[in-house]
Write an enzyme that holds these catalytic residues in place. Structure first.
Site, PDB file in Angstrom:
ATOM      1  N   ASP A  92      27.290  56.640  65.889  1.00 44.98           N
ATOM      2  CA  ASP A  92      28.255  55.883  66.708  1.00 44.98           C
ATOM      3  C   ASP A  92      29.535  56.757  66.547  1.00 44.98           C
ATOM      4  OD1 ASP A  92      30.110  53.694  67.788  1.00 44.98           O
ATOM      5  OD2 ASP A  92      30.265  52.618  65.692  1.00 44.98           O
ATOM      6  N   CYS A 130      25.394  51.437  74.459  1.00 47.51           N
ATOM      7  CA  CYS A 130      25.693  51.355  73.019  1.00 47.51           C
ATOM      8  C   CYS A 130      25.644  50.309  72.554  1.00 47.51           C
ATOM      9  CB  CYS A 130      26.554  52.397  72.605  1.00 47.51           C
ATOM     10  SG  CYS A 130      27.997  52.364  73.402  1.00 47.51           S
TER      11      CYS A 130
END
Length: 248
Positions: A92, A130
């Protein structure tokens, strides 16, 4: 075919709401370069919300879903609708490693090749997500646009225009400074190459050093780069960051 763009003409930042009562309002951002390059950036579905995403996949003729985060839904629920799920996870807030880039561009090439030149073929879309759809997913889409021939800063602005808040500072620097287009020329029908790992991860400093180390062939003058190639991007970035993030 009904496009998500018809739902609400006042959508903010290019995101396409499903409707006032939908829990997925502002979840989808359709990024188009041409009829052969369409990408749907979105946040991550869950097992409870996946039916609503599947409706959008059908509307936009989504053929593939690329998830770059940990799974939050059963991929079988998507693949039963003839949509292939690809897992290309990376950290991330980070930039994609070479292995992810290679698989991503191979997928884009495959889909472009399957639709290019097909008479009457309906445009297809690759969905990518995501967690929030603001970092990792937009980076992959920007990479595809750069490989197609779009200037890196233009690609960043194009994605941010459609999806406000996309990219962090590290990802912008990566796209503008460090990413190396692997295509042989701008506007190439096929994007990426077999040398994708070294081409994409090499820094500008390393590339310059490599060029200087190679002597010219006998009887030939050393090749010179256009003056623009040696212009530092720092000044461009200052104005770009000010435009994107303000003066703070």
């Amino acid at each position: 075919m009904v496009s998500v763009s018809t739902y609400n003409t006042s959508s903010i930042g290019g995101r396409k709401p499903l409707g006032k009562a939908s829990p997925l309002a502002n979840s989808f951002s359709l990024i188009e370069y041409d009829k052969n390059h369409r990408f749907l950036i979105m946040d991550c579905p869950t097992n409870s919300t996946i039916p609503l995403y599947l409706k959008e996949f059908a509307r936009l003729n989504v053929t593939d879903v690329v998830r770059v985060c940990e799974p939050t839904y059963m991929k079988e629920r998507v693949e039963t609708r003839n949509v292939k799920v690809h897992d290309l996870p990376f950290k991330d807030g980070d930039v994609p490693p070479a292995t992810v880039l290679k698989q991503w561009l191979e997928l884009v090439n495959t889909r472009v090749s399957s639709t290019t030149g097909a008479a009457g073929s309906e445009p297809t879309t690759i969905a990518v997500h995501c967690v929030a759809g603001l970092g990792r997913a937009p980076v992959l889409v920007a990479v595809a646009l750069i490989e197609r021939g779009m200037d890196p800063l233009d690609a960043i602005e194009h994605v941010r225009h459609k999806r406000r808040g996309a990219f962090n500072n590290r990802q912008i620097t990566y796209l503008a400074d460090n990413y190396k287009r692997a295509s042989a020329f701008k506007g190439a029908a096929k994007i990426g190459s077999a040398k994708i790992g070294s081409a994409m991860r090499a820094s500008p400093t390393a590339s310059a050093a490599g060029s200087a180390a190679a002597p010219p062939a006998a009887g030939m003058q050393p090749a010179t780069k256009p003056a623009a190639a040696n212009v530092p991007l720092s000044g461009i970035h200052k104005s770009f960051f000010k435009k994107m993030f303000g003066s703070h």
